[in-house]
Structure formats: C-alpha cells, structure tokens
Motif scaffolding. Structure first.
Motif, PDB file in Angstrom:
ATOM      1  N   MET A 266       0.839  -1.209   0.000  1.00 54.20           N
ATOM      2  CA  MET A 266       0.000   0.000   0.000  1.00 54.20           C
ATOM      3  C   MET A 266       0.865   1.246   0.000  1.00 54.20           C
ATOM      4  SD  MET A 266      -3.223  -0.876   2.456  1.00 54.20           S
ATOM      5  CE  MET A 266      -3.608   0.836   2.795  1.00 54.20           C
TER       6      MET A 266
ATOM      7  N   GLY B  70       0.912  -4.771   5.109  1.00 55.69           N
ATOM      8  CA  GLY B  70       0.183  -4.654   6.381  1.00 55.69           C
ATOM      9  C   GLY B  70      -1.297  -4.508   6.135  1.00 55.69           C
ATOM     10  N   ALA B  71      -1.676  -4.563   4.849  1.00 60.71           N
ATOM     11  CA  ALA B  71      -3.090  -4.341   4.527  1.00 60.71           C
ATOM     12  C   ALA B  71      -3.942  -5.516   4.981  1.00 60.71           C
ATOM     13  CB  ALA B  71      -3.249  -4.139   3.027  1.00 60.71           C
ATOM     14  N   ALA B  72      -5.197  -5.234   5.250  1.00 65.54           N
ATOM     15  CA  ALA B  72      -6.081  -6.283   5.758  1.00 65.54           C
ATOM     16  C   ALA B  72      -6.565  -7.191   4.642  1.00 65.54           C
ATOM     17  CB  ALA B  72      -7.278  -5.660   6.471  1.00 65.54           C
ATOM     18  N   GLN B  73      -6.610  -6.696   3.408  1.00 65.08           N
ATOM     19  CA  GLN B  73      -7.150  -7.544   2.346  1.00 65.08           C
ATOM     20  C   GLN B  73      -6.129  -8.561   1.852  1.00 65.08           C
ATOM     21  OE1 GLN B  73      -6.449  -4.289   2.359  1.00 65.08           O
ATOM     22  NE2 GLN B  73      -7.611  -3.223   0.833  1.00 65.08           N
ATOM     23  N   ASN B  74      -6.609  -9.574   1.197  1.00 64.28           N
ATOM     24  CA  ASN B  74      -5.744 -10.617   0.685  1.00 64.28           C
ATOM     25  C   ASN B  74      -4.920 -10.106  -0.496  1.00 64.28           C
ATOM     26  OD1 ASN B  74      -5.172 -13.171   1.538  1.00 64.28           O
ATOM     27  ND2 ASN B  74      -7.289 -13.874   1.229  1.00 64.28           N
TER      28      ASN B  74
ATOM     29  N   GLN C  11       3.409 -11.217   5.404  1.00 68.63           N
ATOM     30  CA  GLN C  11       2.492 -10.286   6.063  1.00 68.63           C
ATOM     31  C   GLN C  11       3.175  -9.599   7.223  1.00 68.63           C
ATOM     32  OE1 GLN C  11      -1.330 -11.805   7.240  1.00 68.63           O
ATOM     33  NE2 GLN C  11      -2.185 -10.749   5.474  1.00 68.63           N
TER      34      GLN C  11
END
Lengths: 117, 913
Positions: free
Chosen positions: A54, A83-87, A101
């Motif tokens: 990101m 660090g993003a929450a989406q896959n 991750q």
C-alpha cells in the motif's frame, strides 16, 4: 556483495530493514514509492526487491507488473510485504514473487531473502 | 459538516500521577493545536471535567493512586460527564493491567505505554472523528424530532377544521328534516266507499266518498255497469269473479282491481264483497271498497329502504332511547355472527370490547343524547373476535321533531370486504304488511251505543257482536282519541264524510288502529245515530312508521347515499350527499350520475358490475364548484321480488384526508430511509478508518519487532544481565501485540467475507490430542480429559482454523481453572455433523456477562495476556463453517464452551464411529 532494493513509504520501516540487511552483509538501496523504485531498479539492476504494497503513486502490485514488462528487470525476484487487511491475491504466477504479512519477524524475513539469493 | 454548532476548539483534559508524562503529552498535543487542560489528582480531574466539559479525557495508568479503569467507571457513572470520550493509557509493566476489566465500562480509546507522539495524535484524531460522527447523529435526530412535531401540529389543525365541518353539516341536516315533501306524501291516508251492485253488475248505490276515490259524483256512476270503470286488463278476471260471487251465498270475497280515475289516472282498489241479493232491503251485492294505491306505494317504499339498508356494506343499526337494538341490517349480522333474534332487544353494550379505553362507552351513549358521535372503537363479535370499527351515529326524529331513536352506521375497518354479490330477499317481516284488512260495518244510536255491528268485528276486536251491542262505542276507544270521536257525535254533520283514525282497545288488551268512515242517520230530518265502516289499519300504520324510520335513517347518515335507476339517473340523494357535493336536491334529481362522476367509461363499468351484484372501490368525483376529490364508493343493486333490478344504491365516503395521510406516511418512510443511508455511510467510513489503523499498526510493529529481535539475537551478550529481562519482556509484549493485530485482521477478513476455507477431512480427536500435549507444561495438577468415539471423528473442515478455535477455548479454560481442577474436551457426533465442547471446573461466568462475551474487545474477567478478540474470532470462524458456537456457565461450578461443525458435503466425510 548482493544488492537489495527496499521500497516502503514509511521511513522507519526502510531504516530498520536497511539496518538489519546491512548487518547481514547485503548492499541496500532505498525507494519511498513505486515510481522511484522502478527508476532505481532499471538503472541499478538489484538482485532482489523487497516492497511494501500500500503506497501512493505506484503501489506494490503495479510495481511488480511494470518490472515484469521491462525485460531488464523481468527476472528480479520480489518479496511483497504488506500490512493491509485484504488478501494479496495470486501474485506468484511465475514463482518469482513471495508474499509476507507484516509484522514479519527478522528471522522470517532473512529466511525469505536467503531462499532467493 | 451539516452541524450548525459553533466550532469549539477540541479540548483534551490530560490527567496522570506521573507529572513528566503529563507535561510531555500535553505539550505534544498543544503543538498540534489542541486545547489542553491538566490534572494531577482525581478531585482536580473531576472539577475540571465538570467545569470545562472537555471532549476527551486522557487518563494515565493511575490518578491519586486510583486505577484508570476505576476513574473511567466513576466518570461514566456521572450523567453530566458521560459524554466525554475517555482514552486510557496503560502501562504494560505495571500490575494495573490486572484490573483492566474490573467493570462494565469500556474506554473509547486505548494507548499502551510506551507510545509515540504519532500514536497519541492518531488516537486523538480518531476521537475527533468519533465526536464529529456523534454530533452529526445528534443533529439528524433533532431534525427528525422537529419534523414529527411540525407534522403533529398540522394534523391537529386539519382535525379541528374537520370537526367544525361535521358540526355544520349536522346543523343543516336537522333544519331540512322537518320539511320533507316526498315522505309526507307517503303518509297520506286513503278512505273507504260503499257500493251496491245488482245481479247484472249495475251500480245501484255509490257512497258519496267516491268523489275522493275516483273523481266522479255518485250520480255520475249510479245506473251504470261497474265493469266500464275497471281497467281493461283486469276486466276478464273481474267479470269471472263476479259471476262466481253471484252463485254463492253470504260469502265475503276480497279482491282488488285497477280502476280509472276521472282524470285518467289509475287507482288500485280493494273490495270486500258480500252477496245480499236475497236480502229484501239491499237486494244486491254490497262492497266495501278501499283505495290501496297508497298502501302499495308505502309497501314499495318500505321495501326500497329496507333493501337499501340490507344491501349496503356498512353495518347499520337502529336503537331505541334505551340503547337497545330495534333494527340491524344484514352486513351487521354477518360481521358480528349474531342472528336477528339474538341481537334485537339487546343493549348495545353486548358488542363492547373490554379493550376500549375506560369510560368511552359512557361518553358515546351520553353524547348521543344531545348530538351525533363519530369515531373509532373496538367491537367484539359473537365468537369473541375483536375488530376496530369506525362509527357514525345520528339521531332519528319523527315528524314532530322528537328524537325516537338512534341510527348507527359503522364499517369494519380491519379490511374492506367485498360486499356480498347477491342480495337476500326481504323476507317475512315485510310481507306481514300485506295483511288483509277486514271491514266492520256498524251503526249506533245518538248516544253512541251500538245498534248493529257486523260479525267481522270479532276478527278486529275479539268481541262477538252480541258482547258489543248496547255498549257505547266510547268504551272501546283509546281515551286519548275519545274527544275527537265525541266531537263527531256532538256535532253531527250529515255532509261530513271525512274518515277519522283512532285506536281501539281490543279484548286481549292490545290496541289496534282503525279508520272510521261514518255518516249520520237522519230520521225525520233529525240525527238519530251514526252508521259507518271500520277498517283495521294497524298494519298500514306500522308500515308507515317503518318507512318513516328507515327513510330518516338513510337521510341521517353521514355517508353520501344515492339511489339511481338502471340508466344511472339519480332518483334520490341524502343530505350528506348534497352538502358534500354542493348541489341542491332540485339540481340533482333526474340528472345522470356523470354530473358528479367524470370519466364515462369508468362509470359505465361500475354500473355493469353493480347490476351483477355489487361493486366497491375508489373513484374521483367532482363537486359543483369543479373541485375533484377521491371517494370510496360501495354500490349494490336493489331487486324486486322477481329479481329485476329496480334501483342501484351507492354509499360514498370522502377519503381526501385518508389519501393525504397516506402521502404523508410515504414521505416519512422516505426520510427514514435517507437517515438509514447516512448511517450506513458513517459505518463504512468507520470501517475504512479501522483498516487504515490496522495497516499502520502492522508497519510500526514490524519495525519494533525487527529492532528488538536484532538486539536479542546479536547484542544480548553486551547488555548487563539485569537489563536483559527488560529486552525479553519488550519482545514478548511485541509478540502479544502482533497476535492481537493478526486476530483483528482475521476477524476483519471473516467479517468482510474475504476469508476462504481450506476444507480437508480431519480427525477431531487427533486435533484434540495435539492440543492437549501443547499445554502439558502448564498442566500442574489439573486433569485433562478427552472423551471421543474410539476411532476418532472424521469431518471436513479447515483444520488450521478449527485448531486455533480449540486453542482459544482451551487456553481460556486453563486461565480460569484452579490448579487442582479439570478440563474435559468432549467430541461427539450429532445430527448432521460434530459437536465439540470444552468444559472446565473454573470460576464460571456471571449471567450478566454471558450474553456479551462474543463481542469484540469484551472481557468478562481480568486475566493476563488476553486480547479480548479470541472469542470473537472463534465465533466467526465456526460460523464460516456453517456451525454455531455457544457457552453455558454456572458461577462457582465452571463453564462449557461448545461448537458444532456441519457435514460439508454428503459422502465426503468418513465416519469411523
């Protein structure tokens, strides 16, 4: 001495990763966004790229795509760290993109780097 | 911002026993433009909070030696401070962490020391966003409240106006009631005549009253054949009957014929003949003839009004002055399930539902004494079913203007039912009216004593003629009519043949109405007595009363009633119709209904449907002034005894107000929907914020973890031994934090549906064994028990996720179970899948906490190293499998946490049991 390009818009992250890699005898280049990374990769041909996903401007996925289109950088292995929450999706089509991750431990990061170099 | 509030600077009250931390945080916040207040004791903190109303209270771990959680509880308990957002700074090394979950209050934000300035500012930024969201919600709520108040006020004004209009309508209606022309005509009387025919049918005597009957003078008819006056169509029958009558002796034959009036009009005469040809005085055929044209008209009108009331879909009742039912229509009987016999004579209270407000019945009955009532109430049918009705009542007045009863028109407003398509024939009740009238011939002396009375008197009075002879006529007359009859005797006028009507008392004690046509007997030019004919007119009188009652009922109702013929020509409209549409009666009668109902095709369609039975629906009608308005119309057809349509009845209600309210409701629904959309957007913004925070937290943790790990791996030997413990503690805390972030991420993925299951056949008993061996080091004296089918239990599931769920449940159980307790994992096959439970002999969970333990960040009891996310994760992971998760607990005995996993696909799991 192998050269690694570290791409992340967070200065703290870059500083820490650079420190740890240098301690482990790697040469380190830095870029704070995707377009700067693309320019550096084309000019300096690093052995490995560790990139955040990101980021403003050109994000990690776009960076992978652009690097693969350019013949001189197409073969450089890439480790995406997010660090993003989406896959992340399937960014491993040719087996040269790894995916970690955040927060990733130092030993895990070094393990991933040594697997490619 | 949609807020209209003046922009107040965002104020933070920082409170901490640690003066250095306090001033560090304060100056950092001031530098970012926040207004900061400081407090170093509990009392100072509460004083400043109450005085300055800060937006945020930033609490250090302890204040005046009290833990921040306790301070938080006290702040939230004070109503005037409960608005303040509270952020707690925790100190991981302090033992205060153990008291974090002392009460039900939750902080609005948390910071873990050590925190960076960015963390602090980030947290305050979140608080600002929360405050803004709260203000927007509050504004929206106020706006909505205001709109509701405005609408209520407007509706009240409309209601007042309506009440006034109704009152005005009632006044004008009452003015017209006494001057009705149509119905007075109906009450006009007929009279009698006596004729004598010889055996060839020639008139030998005609009484003078013939002039009023047929317009002829007696001398114009005498000597002429009676048959020439009879209607051509009835002639054959009349001649046959007559020739038959001549053959018979002393037998009375009643018959009726149509006869031409001198002016050409047609009259219906009914005669009672008697063969007295052998009588030397009469030597003829004597007939008492009555004009029954009016009676037939009354019968027709009665049938029409009775049909009208029977046909309409509204429930019509007539009650007497003691509020007892004297009439109810068919719709009423259908709605309440009573038969006519059951309900007539009953008090209206029999329908009353106890669920109406107290005193409403008394209010309605009281108001009906003096004015009309309109409103809604609950009534109860015979079978106990309750339903709301809208009721209009109007008082019925007789010709003299006295109130004689009450008509009630109500509608079942639960649902507007389709009216019955077939009309029921009006039965025996109205057929009674067609009763034969028996004539009584009498003569008296000058004092009124009977000198002759015919045998038919017994039929009328119950007395035999011999019981009456010699008695005065006055003995049999209802005293209130006595003066009228006596006046006749005192002023005998030979020319006065005007019949009089009065009531006589019969042998049974009842009264009967009679019409008396009498003339003076002259002897030598002096009055010597009276002779005359008495006719029983009781049935006719009753019919007149019924028609008066019914016609007043139709005229009095608040609904617009119209009667039209089969070509839609208006025959009758009631007062409510005239006042609603603005026409006078003269302007409407004889006109086509399209005068008020534009749209010829629709009107023709309604007519067609009505002729088949009935019709109900909404239409647009037009008033005289051109304004169009919506009505609810129900129509039905009135048929004569042969089933021919003789009239169409329409009952219309002005539904302008109802339509208006329907539009208002639509509008309000739209407003609510908009509010909901805005709230949804706020929720989405909150989600985005959450993802941003998680992302940033992970980057920072990454840096922290790498740094600490590096120090531990490479520099531990360079750190003096006592300080090494600090480094190890820092690394351990970082690991816990990263677990927490991972749990947050998993939950977020599962909530947004991004988590994909990797289903494999897994043996749950093997998973349980792996789990238990992992905790062997922490077992102490506890007993770990696994109860499972001997060959284990195979099921398709994501083994990774299920193991993590079991880890969570088991480590929770371990935390709450004393060292000598037991933990049991029970695995069993249940209908359609598997059930796993983890049972402990721990402290248990109080019923107050139990329903909330699966909420995010909720912690029932204070225990170390817990993220407050474990159970939330478990619940989502199990639900993702299509199973369910739950907990049962008894305080002091222990808790059971269980989950079920359904069979993923038929045949894909192998059962070893």
């Amino acid at each position: 001495l192998k050269t690694i390009l570290v791409v992340d818009d967070d200065t703290d992250v870059r500083t820490m990763v650079k420190f740890v890699l240098r301690q482990n005898k790697f040469k380190v280049l830095e870029a704070e966004n995707g377009s700067r990374a693309l320019a550096l990769a084309t000019a300096r041909k690093p052995d490995l790229i560790i990139s955040d996903v990101m980021m403003d401007n050109v994000n990690g996925f776009m960076l992978c795509e652009l690097l693969r289109k350019e013949p001189s950088t197409a073969k450089i292995p890439i480790i995406l760290v997010t660090g993003a929450a989406q896959n992340a999706g399937a960014w491993n089509s040719d087996g040269t993109v790894d995916y970690l991750q955040k927060p990733v431990s130092m030993s895990d990061l070094l393990l991933a780097v040594r697997k490619r170099l | 911002m949609i807020s209209g509030h003046s922009k107040k600077k965002f104020t933070i009250l920082a409170a901490d026993d640690d003066a250095r931390q306090l001033s560090l945080n304060s100056s950092a916040l001031r530098n970012r433009g926040y207004s900061v207040l400081q407090a170093t004791s509990r009392d100072e903190c509460f004083e400043l909070a109450a005085e300055q109303k800060p937006d945020v209270l930033l609490l250090g771990p302890k204040l005046s030696g009290i833990t921040s959680m306790e301070i938080l509880r006290q702040v939230k308990a004070k109503a005037e401070l409960s608005d303040i957002l509270v952020v707690l700074i925790f100190d991981p090394e302090s033992t205060t962490g153990g008291n974090q979950r002392a009460s039900g209050s939750e902080p609005d934000g948390r910071l873990m020391r050590p925190h960076s300035i960015d963390d602090l500012l980030g947290c305050m930024h979140s608080m600002e966003r929360i405050r803004q969201a709260e203000e927007r919600l509050r504004d929206m709520q106020e706006m909505f409240d205001r709109r509701v108040r405005e609408r209520t006020a407007q509706l009240e004004v409309i209601n007042d106006a309506l009440q006034k209009e109704i009152a005005e309508r009632q006044r004008s209606e009452e003015r017209v009631t006494t001057s009705e022309v149509f119905f007075r005509e109906v009450t006009e009387n007929s009279s009698d005549m006596i004729i004598i025919l010889n055996k060839r049918g020639v008139l030998t005597y005609v009484s003078p009253s013939v002039e009023r009957f047929l317009g002829y003078l007696p001398e114009e008819m005498m000597g002429k054949a009676s048959f020439r006056f009879i209607h051509r169509d009835d002639l054959e029958r009349a001649m046959l009957d007559f020739s038959e009558a001549v053959q018979l002796k002393e037998i009375a034959i009643p018959n009726s014929f149509r006869v031409r009036h001198k002016d050409g009009s047609e009259r219906l005469l009914e005669g009672l003949g008697k063969n007295l040809l052998k009588n030397p005085v009469i030597s003829g055929f004597i007939m008492n003839v009555q004009d029954v044209t009016e009676r037939r008209r009354i019968e027709e009108a009665t049938r029409l009004f009775a049909h009208t009331l029977e046909s309409i879909a509204e429930l019509v009742t007539i009650t007497d002055l003691e509020d007892r039912f004297t009439y109810v229509n068919k719709a009423f009987l259908d709605a309440y399930g009573y038969s006519r016999e059951e309900i007539l004579g009953q008090h209206v209270g029999v329908l009353w539902s106890p669920n109406n407000s107290d005193g409403l019945l008394i209010e309605i009955l009281e108001q009906n004494r003096t004015q009309n009532w309109h409103g809604e109430l609950l009534n109860r049918a015979k079978n106990g079913r309750e339903f709301p009705i809208s009721l209009h009542t109007s008082r019925i007045r007789n010709e003299k203007g006295e109130v004689v009863g009450l008509v009630g028109i109500s509608q079942d407003i639960t649902e507007r039912k389709k009216a019955e398509t077939r009309l029921r024939d009006s039965e025996a009740k109205y057929r009674d009216l067609v009763e034969q009238i028996n004539e009584v011939i009498f003569s008296t002396d000058i004092e009124g004593k009977f000198t002759y009375i015919s045998p038919t008197a017994e039929h009328l009075s119950g007395y035999k003629p011999e019981e009456m002879l010699g008695h005065s006529i006055a003995e049999f007359i209802d005293t209130q009519f006595l003066p009228m009859v006596q006046a006749r005797y005192q002023n005998p006028d030979p020319g006065n043949l005007e019949p009089i009507e009065y009531r006589v008392k019969v042998k049974s004690g009842d009264y009967r109405w009679v019409r008396s046509s009498s003339s003076t007997i002259l002897v030598g030019g002096r009055p010597a007595g009276m002779r005359g004919v008495l006719a029983d007119i009781t049935a006719q009188k009753e019919a007149q009363e019924t028609v008066t009652l019914l016609s007043h009922a139709v005229k009095s109702v608040a609904e617009c009633v119209s009667i039209t013929d089969h070509r839609n020509i208006i025959l009758f409209v009631n007062q409510a119709f005239l006042s609603t549409y603005g026409y006078t009666e003269k302007e409407m009668i004889g006109k086509h209904i399209s005068l008020v109902a534009p749209g010829g095709e629709i009107v023709a369609n309604v007519l067609e449907k009505t002729l088949q039975g009935s019709w109900q629906g909404e239409l647009v009608n037009r008033k005289k002034d051109g304004t169009e308005f919506p009505i609810f119309l129900s129509t039905s057809v009135v048929q004569d005894e042969q089933g021919n349509a003789i009239a169409l009845v329409g009952v219309a209600t002005d539904i302008t107000e109802r339509k208006k309210i329907e539009r208002e409701l639509d509008l309000q629904k739209k407003h609510l929907q908009e509010s909901y959309e805005r709230l949804k957007q706020l929720e989405m913004a909150r989600d985005t914020l959450f993802h941003m925070i998680v992302h940033d937290m992970r980057s920072r943790l990454f840096v922290l973890m790498m740094g600490l790990e590096f120090l531990e791996k490479n520099e531990l030997k360079n750190i003096v031994p006592p300080s090494r413990k600090v480094l190890v503690q820092a690394l351990s805390t970082t690991t816990t934090l990263s677990q927490m972030v991972n749990a947050l991420l998993d939950i977020s993925k599962m909530e947004s549906g991004e988590m994909k299951l990797r289903l494999n056949g897994s043996n749950l008993a093997e998973l349980a064994e792996r789990l238990v061996s992992f905790y062997e080091l922490q077992r102490e004296n506890r007993r770990f028990v696994i109860e499972a089918p001997s060959k284990g239990l195979q099921i398709d599931c994501d083994a990774d996720l299920v193991l993590r769920v079991m880890h969570n449940l088991f480590s929770n159980a371990l935390k709450f179970t004393p060292p000598d307790g037991a933990i049991t994992i029970r695995i069993a096959r249940v209908d359609g899948g598997a059930r796993v439970s983890v049972e402990d002999t721990g402290t248990g969970i109080s019923p107050a906490h139990l329903p909330r333990i699966f909420e995010k960040f909720y912690q029932a009891e204070a225990k170390e190293s817990s993220t407050g996310l474990g159970l939330t994760f478990c619940k989502l992971a199990i639900e993702l499998h299509g199973g369910s998760l739950g907990a049962d607990s008894v305080v002091g005995k222990g808790s059971t946490f269980w989950f079920t996993l359904p069979e993923a696909h038929e045949g894909s799991s192998r059962d070893f049991d």
